[in-house]
Design a protein around this motif. Sequence first.
Motif, PDB file in Angstrom:
ATOM      1  N   ASP A 105      47.806  50.427  55.425  1.00  0.00           N
ATOM      2  CA  ASP A 105      48.785  51.516  55.411  1.00  0.00           C
ATOM      3  C   ASP A 105      48.352  52.597  54.420  1.00  0.00           C
ATOM      4  OD1 ASP A 105      50.485  50.430  57.328  1.00  0.00           O
ATOM      5  OD2 ASP A 105      51.685  49.345  55.838  1.00  0.00           O
ATOM      6  N   ILE A 106      47.905  52.145  53.248  1.00  0.00           N
ATOM      7  CA  ILE A 106      47.422  53.108  52.246  1.00  0.00           C
ATOM      8  C   ILE A 106      46.240  53.892  52.796  1.00  0.00           C
ATOM      9  CG2 ILE A 106      46.413  53.374  49.955  1.00  0.00           C
ATOM     10  CD1 ILE A 106      47.825  50.823  49.113  1.00  0.00           C
ATOM     11  N   LYS A 164      54.240  52.434  54.393  1.00  0.00           N
ATOM     12  CA  LYS A 164      54.458  51.922  55.746  1.00  0.00           C
ATOM     13  C   LYS A 164      55.108  52.984  56.616  1.00  0.00           C
ATOM     14  CE  LYS A 164      57.799  49.107  56.918  1.00  0.00           C
ATOM     15  NZ  LYS A 164      58.672  47.916  57.081  1.00  0.00           N
ATOM     16  N   GLU A 165      56.096  53.687  56.069  1.00  0.00           N
ATOM     17  CA  GLU A 165      56.773  54.765  56.799  1.00  0.00           C
ATOM     18  C   GLU A 165      55.785  55.851  57.202  1.00  0.00           C
ATOM     19  OE1 GLU A 165      59.728  57.705  58.041  1.00  0.00           O
ATOM     20  OE2 GLU A 165      59.661  55.520  57.973  1.00  0.00           O
ATOM     21  N   LEU A 166      54.974  56.299  56.262  1.00  0.00           N
ATOM     22  CA  LEU A 166      53.999  57.347  56.550  1.00  0.00           C
ATOM     23  C   LEU A 166      52.917  56.854  57.498  1.00  0.00           C
ATOM     24  CD1 LEU A 166      53.576  58.826  52.956  1.00  0.00           C
ATOM     25  CD2 LEU A 166      54.831  59.844  54.861  1.00  0.00           C
ATOM     26  N   GLU A 204      55.316  42.705  61.928  1.00  0.00           N
ATOM     27  CA  GLU A 204      55.672  42.929  60.525  1.00  0.00           C
ATOM     28  C   GLU A 204      54.996  41.888  59.631  1.00  0.00           C
ATOM     29  OE1 GLU A 204      57.417  45.066  57.542  1.00  0.00           O
ATOM     30  OE2 GLU A 204      57.520  45.512  59.684  1.00  0.00           O
ATOM     31  N   LYS A 205      54.949  40.632  60.104  1.00  0.00           N
ATOM     32  CA  LYS A 205      54.343  39.558  59.329  1.00  0.00           C
ATOM     33  C   LYS A 205      52.846  39.774  59.159  1.00  0.00           C
ATOM     34  CE  LYS A 205      53.866  34.519  59.245  1.00  0.00           C
ATOM     35  NZ  LYS A 205      54.184  33.243  59.945  1.00  0.00           N
ATOM     36  N   ASN A 206      52.210  40.283  60.209  1.00  0.00           N
ATOM     37  CA  ASN A 206      50.758  40.470  60.189  1.00  0.00           C
ATOM     38  C   ASN A 206      50.345  41.812  59.607  1.00  0.00           C
ATOM     39  OD1 ASN A 206      50.393  37.964  61.416  1.00  0.00           O
ATOM     40  ND2 ASN A 206      50.529  38.815  63.477  1.00  0.00           N
ATOM     41  N   ARG A 207      51.279  42.571  59.108  1.00  0.00           N
ATOM     42  CA  ARG A 207      50.965  43.899  58.574  1.00  0.00           C
ATOM     43  C   ARG A 207      50.125  43.783  57.311  1.00  0.00           C
ATOM     44  NH1 ARG A 207      53.021  48.269  60.546  1.00  0.00           N
ATOM     45  NH2 ARG A 207      52.470  50.232  59.527  1.00  0.00           N
ATOM     46  N   GLY A 255      57.457  46.701  47.112  1.00  0.00           N
ATOM     47  CA  GLY A 255      58.676  47.455  46.866  1.00  0.00           C
ATOM     48  C   GLY A 255      58.705  48.821  47.521  1.00  0.00           C
ATOM     49  N   LEU A 256      59.191  49.809  46.774  1.00  0.00           N
ATOM     50  CA  LEU A 256      59.373  51.163  47.292  1.00  0.00           C
ATOM     51  C   LEU A 256      58.048  51.787  47.731  1.00  0.00           C
ATOM     52  CD1 LEU A 256      61.185  53.614  47.816  1.00  0.00           C
ATOM     53  CD2 LEU A 256      60.826  54.289  45.418  1.00  0.00           C
ATOM     54  N   ILE A 257      56.993  51.573  46.973  1.00  0.00           N
ATOM     55  CA  ILE A 257      55.691  52.160  47.304  1.00  0.00           C
ATOM     56  C   ILE A 257      55.185  51.599  48.631  1.00  0.00           C
ATOM     57  CG2 ILE A 257      53.279  52.352  46.613  1.00  0.00           C
ATOM     58  CD1 ILE A 257      54.182  52.351  43.729  1.00  0.00           C
ATOM     59  N   GLU A 258      55.341  50.290  48.821  1.00  0.00           N
ATOM     60  CA  GLU A 258      54.905  49.680  50.076  1.00  0.00           C
ATOM     61  C   GLU A 258      55.702  50.233  51.253  1.00  0.00           C
ATOM     62  OE1 GLU A 258      54.418  45.265  52.186  1.00  0.00           O
ATOM     63  OE2 GLU A 258      55.190  45.440  50.132  1.00  0.00           O
TER      64      GLU A 258
END
Length: 373
Positions: free
Chosen positions: A14-15, A308-310, A6-9, A301-304
């Motif tokens: 992701d985008i 990440k989910e997708l 998670e830290k290295n993400r 926030g929400l966009i990130e």
Amino acid sequence: MTQKQEKNRIPQLDILRVLATLMVITVHAGDIYMYDAKTMSFGTEASVIAVLLRSCVPLFIIMSSILLLPIKTDTTTFFKRRFSRVVIPFLIWSIIYVFLPIPNEIAFGGPSNAFTDLGMNVYLYNLMMIPINFTGSNVHFWFIYIILGLYLFMPIFSPWIKTATKKMLVFYLSLWGITLFLPYVHLLFPQIQGECDWNSFGMFYYFGGYFGYVILGYFLHHYNSLSITKSVAIGSILFIVGTIVTYIGFKSDQNAFLHKIISSNVEDWKLIEFNISFLAPSVVIMTAGVFMIFQKIQISGLIERLFKELSVLSYGIFLIHYILVLWIGNWMQDILIINAGIEQLLIALLTFLISYCIVKLISLIPKSKYIIG
């Protein structure tokens, strides 16, 4: 996902991963609009979209290089992780695709080979070929065979890249750039620089291929020190120039294809791929441009969280989307009577959303990583 992961993400990746996945789906949604055999014509909208989204596959390679190189584990651990997250889901879905019904008798078949004309049962043939090459049943997995080959080479290449200077990387990319133009040179001089009828391995043979994208991704990730404004500006210029050149070449390929049909009644699909090849110089320029545009975009926030989910589910979405895009495209083409380009985008969006919902449900199953990566 561990705290270290998670830290290295990298949110920008992701985008790009979500974008590249949607791009692949959109390109596949355009297959039914690309060529009309009855009128012997190519769809303008599908052609434009195909060119605009041509960087989709190279982007996946670039992202892999950034995430994996230099390799931070021992070779055994590296291959174990790739096997569980990539290979096993790929094998499972390749087998599933052998038996899934499709709306048309043939989508876009796999390559011809020694077993094609043996008259064997098509299911047996497709199953037998999975470890060797893609077939008509899993044709959209052609890229997986390439990425697996790159994975095999990464542990060998990793020690060099740890110590490689900027000049060394530029040297490698320069030689790779030369190889991108060799197909055009071969049109005039079939054998050059050590090549002949019994030896096709020319001087620059070992610098060619998709591994150049691995080095390009590593280079841009570590050495693009431009501000976000300059990076987006230069990336946009590269994308626009690459797109224009690619489109002009693609139209030329289409004309050559149609001429071949008219003159000899032969559909030579190799002609279509010449100037729009993923290793065409203009496509490389486009890909570098797209990456630079999104490389330094900041999200939070929400966009990130959404991306990440997708992104986490993107490999699963890629694995299952093809059967959905065939059926959804077949259905929507019959009920929609609007612009072909809009239809293609609607098919892609609906396929992406349904694929996400299915993969999300599968992700709730224990050991789902072996199914969706």
